[in-house]
Design a protein around this motif. Structure first.
Motif, PDB file in Angstrom:
ATOM      1  N   ASN A 173       0.367   5.866   3.705  1.00  0.00           N
ATOM      2  CA  ASN A 173      -1.054   6.107   3.497  1.00  0.00           C
ATOM      3  C   ASN A 173      -1.670   5.076   2.557  1.00  0.00           C
ATOM      4  O   ASN A 173      -0.975   4.336   1.858  1.00  0.00           O
ATOM      5  N   ILE A 174      -2.980   5.062   2.543  1.00  0.00           N
ATOM      6  CA  ILE A 174      -3.766   4.283   1.593  1.00  0.00           C
ATOM      7  C   ILE A 174      -4.045   5.174   0.388  1.00  0.00           C
ATOM      8  O   ILE A 174      -4.631   6.258   0.518  1.00  0.00           O
ATOM      9  N   ILE A 175      -3.617   4.711  -0.802  1.00  0.00           N
ATOM     10  CA  ILE A 175      -3.894   5.417  -2.062  1.00  0.00           C
ATOM     11  C   ILE A 175      -4.532   4.384  -2.978  1.00  0.00           C
ATOM     12  O   ILE A 175      -3.845   3.616  -3.649  1.00  0.00           O
ATOM     13  N   GLN A 176      -5.855   4.346  -2.991  1.00  0.00           N
ATOM     14  CA  GLN A 176      -6.558   3.243  -3.640  1.00  0.00           C
ATOM     15  C   GLN A 176      -7.563   3.719  -4.689  1.00  0.00           C
ATOM     16  O   GLN A 176      -8.109   4.803  -4.602  1.00  0.00           O
ATOM     17  N   SER A 192      -3.457   4.072   7.411  1.00  0.00           N
ATOM     18  CA  SER A 192      -3.316   2.615   7.396  1.00  0.00           C
ATOM     19  C   SER A 192      -4.416   1.900   8.166  1.00  0.00           C
ATOM     20  O   SER A 192      -4.651   0.716   7.945  1.00  0.00           O
ATOM     21  N   SER A 193      -5.105   2.607   9.057  1.00  0.00           N
ATOM     22  CA  SER A 193      -6.191   1.994   9.829  1.00  0.00           C
ATOM     23  C   SER A 193      -7.564   2.288   9.236  1.00  0.00           C
ATOM     24  O   SER A 193      -8.576   1.965   9.844  1.00  0.00           O
ATOM     25  N   TYR A 194      -7.582   2.889   8.077  1.00  0.00           N
ATOM     26  CA  TYR A 194      -8.832   3.283   7.430  1.00  0.00           C
ATOM     27  C   TYR A 194      -9.670   4.178   8.347  1.00  0.00           C
ATOM     28  O   TYR A 194     -10.884   4.040   8.450  1.00  0.00           O
ATOM     29  N   GLU A 254       0.859  -1.185   0.000  1.00  0.00           N
ATOM     30  CA  GLU A 254       0.000   0.000   0.000  1.00  0.00           C
ATOM     31  C   GLU A 254       0.892   1.232   0.000  1.00  0.00           C
ATOM     32  O   GLU A 254       2.049   1.183   0.409  1.00  0.00           O
ATOM     33  N   GLY A 255       0.343   2.356  -0.451  1.00  0.00           N
ATOM     34  CA  GLY A 255       1.088   3.607  -0.402  1.00  0.00           C
ATOM     35  C   GLY A 255       2.174   3.736  -1.443  1.00  0.00           C
ATOM     36  O   GLY A 255       3.057   4.592  -1.314  1.00  0.00           O
ATOM     37  N   GLY A 256       2.132   2.919  -2.492  1.00  0.00           N
ATOM     38  CA  GLY A 256       3.163   2.974  -3.517  1.00  0.00           C
ATOM     39  C   GLY A 256       2.940   4.040  -4.567  1.00  0.00           C
ATOM     40  O   GLY A 256       3.785   4.251  -5.426  1.00  0.00           O
ATOM     41  N   GLY A 257       1.781   4.699  -4.517  1.00  0.00           N
ATOM     42  CA  GLY A 257       1.454   5.710  -5.509  1.00  0.00           C
ATOM     43  C   GLY A 257       0.566   5.155  -6.603  1.00  0.00           C
ATOM     44  O   GLY A 257       0.028   4.045  -6.509  1.00  0.00           O
ATOM     45  N   VAL A 258       0.415   5.943  -7.675  1.00  0.00           N
ATOM     46  CA  VAL A 258      -0.448   5.581  -8.791  1.00  0.00           C
ATOM     47  C   VAL A 258       0.400   5.427 -10.048  1.00  0.00           C
ATOM     48  O   VAL A 258       1.074   6.368 -10.477  1.00  0.00           O
ATOM     49  N   ALA A 259       0.384   4.228 -10.630  1.00  0.00           N
ATOM     50  CA  ALA A 259       1.112   3.952 -11.867  1.00  0.00           C
ATOM     51  C   ALA A 259       0.271   4.332 -13.062  1.00  0.00           C
ATOM     52  O   ALA A 259      -0.966   4.329 -13.007  1.00  0.00           O
ATOM     53  N   VAL A 260       0.951   4.633 -14.183  1.00  0.00           N
ATOM     54  CA  VAL A 260       0.238   4.983 -15.408  1.00  0.00           C
ATOM     55  C   VAL A 260       0.880   4.267 -16.591  1.00  0.00           C
ATOM     56  O   VAL A 260       2.104   4.174 -16.694  1.00  0.00           O
ATOM     57  N   TYR A 261       0.024   3.728 -17.470  1.00  0.00           N
ATOM     58  CA  TYR A 261       0.437   3.019 -18.682  1.00  0.00           C
ATOM     59  C   TYR A 261      -0.377   3.544 -19.859  1.00  0.00           C
ATOM     60  O   TYR A 261      -1.521   3.997 -19.683  1.00  0.00           O
ATOM     61  N   SER A 262       0.195   3.450 -21.044  1.00  0.00           N
ATOM     62  CA  SER A 262      -0.527   3.837 -22.255  1.00  0.00           C
ATOM     63  C   SER A 262      -0.615   2.653 -23.208  1.00  0.00           C
ATOM     64  O   SER A 262       0.233   1.761 -23.201  1.00  0.00           O
TER      65      SER A 262
END
Length: 487
Positions: free
Chosen positions: A101-104, A126-128, A66-74
């Motif tokens: 943090n939670i980034i979902q 992390s505990s929502y 969790e918390g790795g960020g947002v990946a983007v692909y084309s």
């Protein structure tokens, strides 16, 4: 995959550029980007922009599930994906987008009034305990995105998050469950302002259904809202509601996939409308979560059969299918079947009567390197080919039904998958790993691997068991299907 030119919605997409013939869509496979790495964009969404599809999703690794960020692909065709790194990177010390943090469930939409790209997601600790919606902007679709804020939507809580854009009027809506507390357990549809910078009002509330992972697909006559039950990373029966208007009234929910498949071991997350030159096709973009190694979770993208007259929506399973995004035509790819009843067994593996299996026989007792099953006389082309392994795994099943003795139902740990070894032509120096999610008694599902078979009809495929953290058992095998190479 062939070419493009059409509208797509949950987010409406218009495609005009031509592309060359490419790859198949293979649900549940290890999808590889053009650089050879695994596509890592979980619980994602797809947006079309300037002739290209853009996939945004949670970036998960073993160190940062969790918390790795947002990946983007084309992609030009929804099958060939190029990585562009992280669209939203974690910022250490930030209260909303640090690696703790939670980034979902990120969603991206273009704001016509600002000219920017707006990203929204479920933002939490992390505990929502926060239950907020994060908001970031970028001048280019691939980012980098800069955090604007994280807010409580119209003063409420927000957990699983979705975003829908009506293709008829261009209006965007947030879809969100509002937590697990007794005061929550609803799912909301709320409209954004014109700039998609804030919510302005609640359009509908699905009261106390206690569902999550909402997504909406729109036809010319109806809206269909798909949602998941709340079972963590264990799959369940995704349900669907129908309405003539987003404000309702909405129908009673129904289950969208065959019973006991638990939506082909997937969870809802996003849907895509493809309005091509010949027809309109609707895709379900789901996630097959792996709680033991969440970064190894897979993608289940399937066509949906929608009948507005009957007011029904169903998912269609195909191991391998070819989608032409220009016409919206798609076709299942046909393969050659090889049955376990005709295979040879070794060690403690044995053939057992099974009236639900192909030819009435299934191979069970597969374990480790000594108890194996071998399929013979397999036709290969000398090129990489998809091979689907049809299996039964009764380790979990859950929700009132007992597993098949492993693990112990009393005090045991539920297991969502077994791992099998796959060896081609006796080459034990190159062992492939086959993840086999749990099914149910008498329920046969499939999982794919891409293998290179020698040209000719003398190939063998041997299946054994690998360690999944608890045992070395492989799932029971029904058959394999070998598909032609991608063009």
């Amino acid at each position: 995959m062939l070419g493009p030119k059409m509208w797509f919605s949950s987010g409406l997409l218009l495609l005009s550029a031509a592309v060359a013939q490419g790859k198949y869509i293979v649900p549940g496979a290890r999808w590889r980007a053009t650089d050879g790495s695994l596509v890592n964009a979980h619980a994602g969404s797809v947006l079309f922009d300037n002739g290209t599809f853009w996939l945004f999703g949670e970036y998960k690794t073993q160190d940062h599930p969790e918390g790795g960020g947002v990946a983007v692909y084309s992609s030009p065709d929804l099958a060939t994906w190029t990585s562009h790194g992280l669209a939203l990177e974690p910022v250490e010390g930030d209260p909303y987008i640090s690696s703790k943090n939670i980034i979902q469930r990120p969603k991206v939409v273009k704001s016509e009034s600002t000219g920017q790209y707006h990203m929204w997601w479920h933002a939490d600790n992390s505990s929502y305990g926060l239950l907020l919606q994060g908001f970031a902007t970028a001048d280019t679709i691939a980012g980098p995105y800069t955090l604007v804020n994280a807010t409580a939507p119209l003063g409420n809580w927000s957990q699983d998050f979705g975003l829908f854009t009506d293709y008829k009027d261009g209006r965007s809506y947030a879809l969100y469950s509002n937590g697990d507390s007794v005061e929550g357990r609803d799912v909301y549809i709320s409209s954004y302002d014109k700039g998609v910078t804030a919510l302005d009002q609640v359009v509908h509330r699905f009261d106390k259904y206690d569902l999550e992972a909402p997504t909406i697909i729109q036809t010319d006559k109806s809206y269909y809202a798909l949602m998941s039950h709340k079972t963590g990373y264990r799959p369940n029966n995704v349900v669907c509601f129908r309405a003539d208007s987003l404000s309702g009234p909405w129908s009673q929910p129904w289950i969208v996939a065959p019973l006991n498949t638990r939506t082909f071991n997937s969870q809802s997350g996003f849907t895509l409308r493809i309005n091509g030159r010949r027809k309109t096709t609707y895709l379900y973009l789901g996630d097959q979560w792996d709680s033991n190694s969440i970064w190894e979770s897979r993608y289940i993208w399937l066509p949906m059969a929608i009948d507005d007259k009957k007011k029904t929506l169903e998912l269609e399973w195909h191991d391998v299918y070819d989608l032409d995004v220009k016409t919206a035509d798609w076709r299942p790819v046909k393969g050659k079947e090889y049955y376990a009843k005709d295979a040879t067994v070794n060690g403690a593996a044995f053939k057992q009567e099974a009236n639900f299996a192909s030819g009435g026989t299934i191979v069970t007792g597969i374990e480790g390197n000594d108890s194996t099953v071998t399929f013979h006389n397999i036709v290969g082309t000398g090129k990489p080919q998809w091979v689907s392994f049809y299996y039964q795994n009764i380790d979990d099943m859950g929700f009132g039904d007992q597993p098949g003795g492993s693990p112990d139902r009393i005090g045991g740990s539920w297991q969502l998958r077994r791992i099998s070894s796959v060896v081609v032509n006796g080459d034990t120096e190159n062992v492939e790993t086959l993840f086999q999610r749990d099914t149910h008694k008498g329920i046969i599902l499939s999982t794919p691997l891409q293998l290179t078979l020698a040209k000719g009809s003398k190939n063998t495929i041997t299946v054994g068991g690998l360690y999944n953290g608890f045992h070395y058992k492989g799932a029971d095998l029904d058959k394999i299907i070998v598909y032609p190479p991608e063009t």
